[in-house]
Design an enzyme around this catalytic site. Structure first.
Site, PDB file in Angstrom:
ATOM      1  N   HIS A  63       0.874  -1.128   0.226  1.00  0.00           N
ATOM      2  CA  HIS A  63      -0.534   0.166  -0.086  1.00  0.00           C
ATOM      3  C   HIS A  63       0.683   1.075  -0.007  1.00  0.00           C
ATOM      4  O   HIS A  63       1.771   1.641   0.695  1.00  0.00           O
ATOM      5  CB  HIS A  63      -1.085  -0.087   1.261  1.00  0.00           C
ATOM      6  CG  HIS A  63      -2.068  -0.848   1.102  1.00  0.00           C
ATOM      7  ND1 HIS A  63      -3.516   0.156   0.854  1.00  0.00           N
ATOM      8  CD2 HIS A  63      -1.826  -2.239   1.006  1.00  0.00           C
ATOM      9  CE1 HIS A  63      -4.042  -1.308   0.315  1.00  0.00           C
ATOM     10  NE2 HIS A  63      -3.625  -2.744   0.842  1.00  0.00           N
ATOM     11  N   PRO A  64       0.864   2.413  -0.655  1.00  0.00           N
ATOM     12  CA  PRO A  64       1.351   3.758  -1.073  1.00  0.00           C
ATOM     13  C   PRO A  64       1.332   3.826   1.007  1.00  0.00           C
ATOM     14  O   PRO A  64       0.092   4.048   1.402  1.00  0.00           O
ATOM     15  CB  PRO A  64       0.699   4.279  -2.198  1.00  0.00           C
ATOM     16  CG  PRO A  64      -1.023   3.956  -2.229  1.00  0.00           C
ATOM     17  CD  PRO A  64      -1.156   2.259  -1.364  1.00  0.00           C
ATOM     18  N   GLN A  84      -7.687   8.107  -3.214  1.00  0.00           N
ATOM     19  CA  GLN A  84      -7.270   9.274  -1.670  1.00  0.00           C
ATOM     20  C   GLN A  84      -7.627  10.520  -3.083  1.00  0.00           C
ATOM     21  O   GLN A  84      -7.297  11.605  -1.511  1.00  0.00           O
ATOM     22  CB  GLN A  84      -5.852   9.526  -1.841  1.00  0.00           C
ATOM     23  CG  GLN A  84      -4.521   8.504  -1.318  1.00  0.00           C
ATOM     24  CD  GLN A  84      -2.959   8.379  -1.422  1.00  0.00           C
ATOM     25  OE1 GLN A  84      -3.143   9.720  -1.859  1.00  0.00           O
ATOM     26  NE2 GLN A  84      -2.737   7.180  -1.089  1.00  0.00           N
TER      27      GLN A  84
END
Length: 166
Positions: A63-64, A84
């Site tokens: 996951h970023p 996001q």
């Protein structure tokens, strides 16, 4: 039933950069027709939970960071970018961005994986509040919380892909 290759192609990205989850769910025979968000989620979540700790950590690490360098460079997956942006993380002030960067760094240093939260329906202030609260958690508690959030993200993604049973 979808052939394995088609199933993995369609659902392999539901758990961020972790197609092995879809492969294992399919191979376990836990995917049932009709394919609905809840039935596919149950199969994928079971495969995720059955994975080794190192494999689950790998999923978390895939996951970023929220509002992190991948977002700035435009290198998020389409799902992550949309999620996001929906939470306003693509429109942070310089001070807000600095706070996210500071929290991301401290969190990864403490836990060894990025802060993960299902941002759908949340705003940047909600996310910052959760970030500031959760960074005080112990490792086991935060590992469980992050895993639960990964499963929630997967369900939200599946809900946008599949109908529910009638």
């Amino acid at each position: 039933m979808l052939p394995r290759e088609d199933f993995v192609s369609r659902f392999g990205g539901v758990f961020e950069h972790s197609p092995f989850i879809a492969e294992r769910a399919y191979d376990a025979g836990s995917v049932k027709e009709p394919l609905t968000a809840s039935t596919v989620h149950a199969a994928l979540a079971a495969a995720f939970r059955a994975a080794s700790l190192e494999e689950r950590l790998g999923v978390l690490r895939a996951h970023p960071d929220l509002a992190g360098r991948l977002a700035i460079a435009g290198k998020l997956t389409a799902d992550s970018r949309k999620e996001q942006a929906g939470a306003g993380l693509d429109r942070l002030s310089p001070a807000e961005h600095a706070r996210f960067t500071e929290l991301n760094s401290a969190y990864v240093e403490k836990f060894g994986f990025p802060f993960i939260i299902a941002v759908t329906g949340l705003g940047k202030d909600d996310i910052l509040s959760a970030f500031e609260k959760r960074i005080g958690n112990g490792r086991d508690e935060e590992l469980a919380t992050a895993a639960a959030q990964v499963e929630r993200i997967a369900l939200l993604r599946l809900t946008s892909m599949l109908p529910e049973a009638e």
